[in-house]
Design a protein around this motif. Sequence first.
Motif, short mmCIF file in Angstrom:
data_model
loop_
_atom_site.label_atom_id
_atom_site.label_comp_id
_atom_site.label_asym_id
_atom_site.label_seq_id
_atom_site.Cartn_x
_atom_site.Cartn_y
_atom_site.Cartn_z
N VAL A 47 67.46 3.07 40.45
CA VAL A 47 67.25 4.33 41.41
C VAL A 47 69.22 5.01 42.05
O VAL A 47 68.28 6.15 41.48
CB VAL A 47 67.09 3.92 42.35
N ALA A 48 69.60 4.31 41.61
CA ALA A 48 71.02 4.83 42.55
C ALA A 48 71.55 5.87 41.61
O ALA A 48 71.82 7.01 41.86
CB ALA A 48 71.57 3.30 42.57
N ASP A 49 71.58 5.38 40.42
CA ASP A 49 72.21 5.59 39.18
C ASP A 49 71.27 7.30 38.66
O ASP A 49 72.20 8.45 38.46
CB ASP A 49 72.23 5.06 37.65
N TYR A 50 69.62 6.92 38.95
CA TYR A 50 69.37 8.16 38.83
C TYR A 50 69.53 9.29 39.39
O TYR A 50 69.52 10.44 39.09
CB TYR A 50 67.77 7.69 37.98
N THR A 51 69.06 8.92 40.76
CA THR A 51 68.92 9.79 41.80
C THR A 51 70.19 10.46 42.45
O THR A 51 71.13 11.49 43.32
CB THR A 51 68.45 9.56 43.12
N GLY A 52 71.45 9.64 42.23
CA GLY A 52 72.26 10.31 42.49
C GLY A 52 72.49 9.63 44.70
O GLY A 52 73.35 9.63 45.37
N LEU A 53 71.23 8.55 45.24
CA LEU A 53 71.34 8.29 46.08
C LEU A 53 71.46 6.81 46.46
O LEU A 53 71.03 6.30 45.87
CB LEU A 53 70.17 8.51 46.97
#
Length: 356
Positions: A47-53
């Motif tokens: 999720v972090a890698d995909y969203t940048g959040l």
Amino acid sequence: MAQFVDWDLAAATAGALSKSGPRVSFSEATDVVGDLRRLTDEAAGHVADYTGLRAQVAHPPVRVVDRRDWAATNIAGLREVITPLVSRLSGDKQPGALTEAIGSRLTGVQAGTVLAYLSGRVLGQYEVFSADPGQLLLVAPNIVEVERKLGADPRDFRLWVCLHEVTHRTQFTAVPWMRAYFLGEVQAFVDASSSGSEHLVERLRRGVATLSDAVRDPESRTSVLDIVQTPAQRAVLDRLTALMTLLEGHAEFVMDGVGPQVIPSVERIRASFNRRREAGNPLEKAIRRLLGVDVKMRQYAEGRKFVHGVVERVGMDGFNSIFNSPLTLPRLSELGDPDAWVARVHGPAGTFPAAG
């Protein structure tokens, strides 16, 4: 202090009515818990890698719970939020003896009935009422039950669920103001009542009763909107609807974006789950009907379409400016018109605003 709900009775009712989960051995249950914890960590990286959040505040580890624990956690959270609101509205006046003896107990049974029903349906939840910044819950019996009914690969289905729920955790931990904003809107909804605290409490009780009736009678046509009587309350409800549609749609978008990269059977899982959701999920049908948004708003589909439209126009970084402040959240009217949100937040040429 005014007692709106007999919370102890609500917890006892939910515990008594919650059904046991699918049959599993102790060894199988242990494996499921360990698997869900591991897959939560894996999903967090995706999720972090995909969203940048990325989380800006510390959060507790995931809790893998059974149905009774899920209901008890939600009762504790609701108690933390609702009791002070009702107390403030009533000026800490004690209710009459009959209200105390009957009203709060009846509402307690009704609330417990609703939560017992939901406890058998919910796969996971980011629970924000009981603590800051919130707590990620995964309901192991429900996940196992659904994956068996769908004939899904257990590892793939569990990671698929974790992607959705971890995205919700990310929304609240990467955007530190989100929880306070959400709770502030809940309080604003209560404050917007112009009929006096006693009438509001009675309407809230009717709202709980409406949900309880729908659990027992799927053909019920009553609506929780019956308790919304002022324009100010409707304005708050519009903002809450827009927020929840965004958060659900964002989670669905992330699932669909990450899934094909890390879940071999994701297309089969999505197709099977959608058929189950559309054809026979009484929870979502009841909630849509009771909230009166069945026609104008379908949170998963509408929200996913909105997020996709924005990302298509301004990219993921441009979309993430939606979390800059409450002012950059989408309005209800913009959910069906991504261009309107882009023009308002990024300007007519789609230029990026300064991060804030």
